[in-house]
Design an enzyme around this catalytic site. Structure first.
Site, PDB file in Angstrom:
ATOM      1  N   LEU A 129      -5.673   1.128   0.136  1.00 15.49           N
ATOM      2  CA  LEU A 129      -6.667   2.165   0.444  1.00 15.49           C
ATOM      3  C   LEU A 129      -7.814   1.603   1.265  1.00 15.49           C
ATOM      4  O   LEU A 129      -8.134   0.420   1.199  1.00 15.49           O
ATOM      5  CB  LEU A 129      -7.189   2.817  -0.845  1.00 15.49           C
ATOM      6  CG  LEU A 129      -8.007   2.001  -1.843  1.00 15.49           C
ATOM      7  CD1 LEU A 129      -9.450   1.820  -1.439  1.00 15.49           C
ATOM      8  CD2 LEU A 129      -7.948   2.666  -3.199  1.00 15.49           C
ATOM      9  N   CYS A 183     -13.078  -6.949   2.260  1.00 11.26           N
ATOM     10  CA  CYS A 183     -11.706  -7.449   2.226  1.00 11.26           C
ATOM     11  C   CYS A 183     -11.209  -8.151   3.482  1.00 11.26           C
ATOM     12  O   CYS A 183     -10.657  -9.247   3.376  1.00 11.26           O
ATOM     13  CB  CYS A 183     -10.767  -6.321   1.831  1.00 11.26           C
ATOM     14  SG  CYS A 183     -11.007  -5.884   0.099  1.00 11.26           S
TER      15      CYS A 183
END
Ligand SMILES: NC(=O)C1=CN([C@@H]2O[C@H](COP(=O)(O)OP(=O)(O)OC[C@H]3O[C@@H](n4cnc5c(N)ncnc54)[C@H](O)[C@@H]3O)[C@@H](O)[C@H]2O)C=CC1
Ligand SMILES: O=C(O)[C@H]1O[C@H](OP(=O)(O)OP(=O)(O)OC[C@H]2O[C@@H](n3ccc(=O)[nH]c3=O)[C@H](O)[C@@H]2O)[C@H](O)[C@@H](O)[C@@H]1O
Length: 436
Positions: free
Chosen positions: A149, A258
């Site tokens: 996601l 990330c």
């Protein structure tokens, strides 16, 4: 009748997973060790910016199928436990899996026989095998189910993913199939593979996105040199179905919680294996240079030289988050640019629809975009919020000291802001040329 699902970690991934699994009909208990977060969630208060998430959490609480706790003991009757814990960048760029391992070490004393332990955190290749060893209970199958996601689209991506990846050793294939069934009917390809492939796919995907953005950022520099326009080059490259249109917009660099850490971790994994993944190293270097390039562009637009002094100069920033659609400031290139400008003595005011405050010694955050323009020598677009396009640029121009805008996201239409009186500088674009 739904399954009994446990989720450990109530952050972007854990909270989204918990809320969406509840929506899919399961009974979910979500454990987090942050007492105040758990208390807020019990009141239905979600502090992260994620469209639709608050509603799902409140629906789940309302129907009694979602509960939040700080007590891991409440996992004793679940049949699946999803690990959604942080795996930050550790020493030498490797992923730090200590929190994950500490939590997993407590699970054998808690879980019922047959409970499937699912790794949703992004974890280095080999972690599945390591967790199996740590659990030390052959009756607890371990399945890797990496999450893809995006922040700002978390609910949408979770419920309608591009793919669902499940990694398990052959003996635990049936457990992996049970995990897949939790997602209900989906149009997404559901792919079963071995744990190492699942783990590596996650890093490979994030690092590839990082490569793509670094590629376009360097290309933008090249466009400037030769008078080409990156908006055309990117769009025309993207029409090739093998390349695709996404992730071809230059900016101040890729950031977030990330891409930077996962790229570093993959590089470390490659180094460890003796595999030369130099293109990743180059992409990381290009990313660091990109922030500096944006700062130089701002100096040039304001002072006429790329190393001009910014001491005491007022600059208005549009955007601070690492990308639009989120208030997340982790590894934000916008914040890195702001820090560098502040270090150079600039006086900064910023507006970001998702951000209420940052370190006050760097930048004053205001809640009105028109306030950032007040007496500013330049406006700088650092985050690509679409609503910035819709601002009244004439009103902004009137408020500034000088109507200069540096668009570090190529978000604005140069003609529109030009008609409003702004001198516009983008990345890899020729200000005198219109595309179309
Ligand atoms: N943020 C994102 O968009 C995505 C993140 N991931 C991966 O998912 C994992 C989690 O990331 P996020 O959700 O962003 O992290 P986060 O930082 O938003 O959330 C982590 C949560 O874990 C809790 N926590 C920490 N230690 C704990 C413990 N010992 N016991 C219980 N709870 C504990 C924290 O209080 C926090 O609520 C990471 O591995 C990340 O790489 C994967 C896909 C997307
Ligand atoms: O593992 C994760 O946490 C997630 O990381 C990224 O998602 P996210 O961190 O939300 O951010 P992205 O949308 O990928 O954007 C990353 C960075 O690239 C930048 N970017 C993106 C696209 C582009 O064209 N240009 C560009 O500069 C963004 O502004 C941002 O700083 C991945 O896209 C998700 O698939 C993944 O699950």
């Amino acid at each position: 009748m739904g399954e009994r699902v446990g989720v450990i970690g109530a952050g972007y991934v854990g909270l989204t997973s918990a809320a969406c699994f509840t929506q899919l009909g399961h009974q979910v208990v979500c454990v987090d060790n942050d007492q105040s977060k758990v208390e807020a969630l019990r009141r239905g208060e979600v502090t992260i910016v994620e469209p639709g998430l608050t509603e799902l959490v409140r629906d789940g609480l309302g129907c009694g199928r979602l509960r939040f706790t700080t007590t891991p003991d409440e996992l004793s009757d679940v049949d699946f436990v999803f690990l959604c814990l942080p795996t930050p960048e550790g020493k030498d760029g490797a992923a730090d899996v200590r929190v994950l391992e500490e939590v997993v070490a407590t699970l054998p004393g808690l879980l019922r026989p047959g409970c499937v332990v699912v790794t949703k955190s992004t974890v280095p290749v080999g972690t599945g095998a390591r967790l199996t060893e740590l659990l030390g209970r052959p009756d607890l199958p371990v399945v890797s189910n990496p999450e893809f996601l995006r922040e700002g689209h978390a609910v949408e991506d979770f419920l309608t993913p591009d793919r669902i990846v499940l990694g398990a050793v052959p003996e635990h294939r049936a457990s992996a199939e049970r995990v897949a069934a939790l997602y209900g009917e989906t149009n997404a390809p559901v792919w079963f593979t071995d744990p190492a492939s699942a783990e590596l796919t996650k890093y490979a995907s994030n690092a590839f996105l990082a490569l793509k953005v670094s590629y376009v950022n360097v290309l933008a520099e090249l466009c400037e040199h030769y008078g080409a326009d990156i908006r055309d080059v990117g769009r025309l490259m993207g029409l090739d179905s093998r390349i695709g249109p996404a992730f071809l917009v230059p900016g101040p660099g890729w950031g977030g919680s990330c891409l930077p850490k996962d790229t570093a971790a993959l590089l470390r994994t490659a180094d460890h294996a003796g595999v030369d993944f130099g293109i990743l190293r180059d992409a990381m270097k290009a990313n660091a240079r990109q922030r500096a390039a944006v700062v130089r562009k701002i100096r040039l637009a304001i002072t006429g030289v790329s190393d001009g002094s910014l001491s005491g100069i007022r600059i208005g920033l549009l955007g601070l988050a690492f990308k639009a659609g989120t208030g997340d400031l982790r590894e934000s290139p916008a914040l890195a640019v702001a820090r560098e400008l502040a270090r150079s003595g600039a006086v900064l005011t910023a507006y970001d629809p998702g951000v209420e405050a940052v370190e006050p010694d760097i930048v004053q955050v205001v809640d009105d975009p028109y306030l950032v323009a007040k007496d500013a020598a330049a406006l700088v677009v650092l985050t690509e919020w679409p609503e910035f396009r819709e601002l009244d640029w004439e009103r902004l121009a009137a408020a500034t000291e000088r109507a200069v805008v540096v668009d570090a996201r190529n978000l604005l239409d140069p003609a529109t802001v030009g008609e409003a009186g702004f001198t516009h500088t983008g990345l890899g674009t020729d200000p005198n040329r219109r595309t179309g």
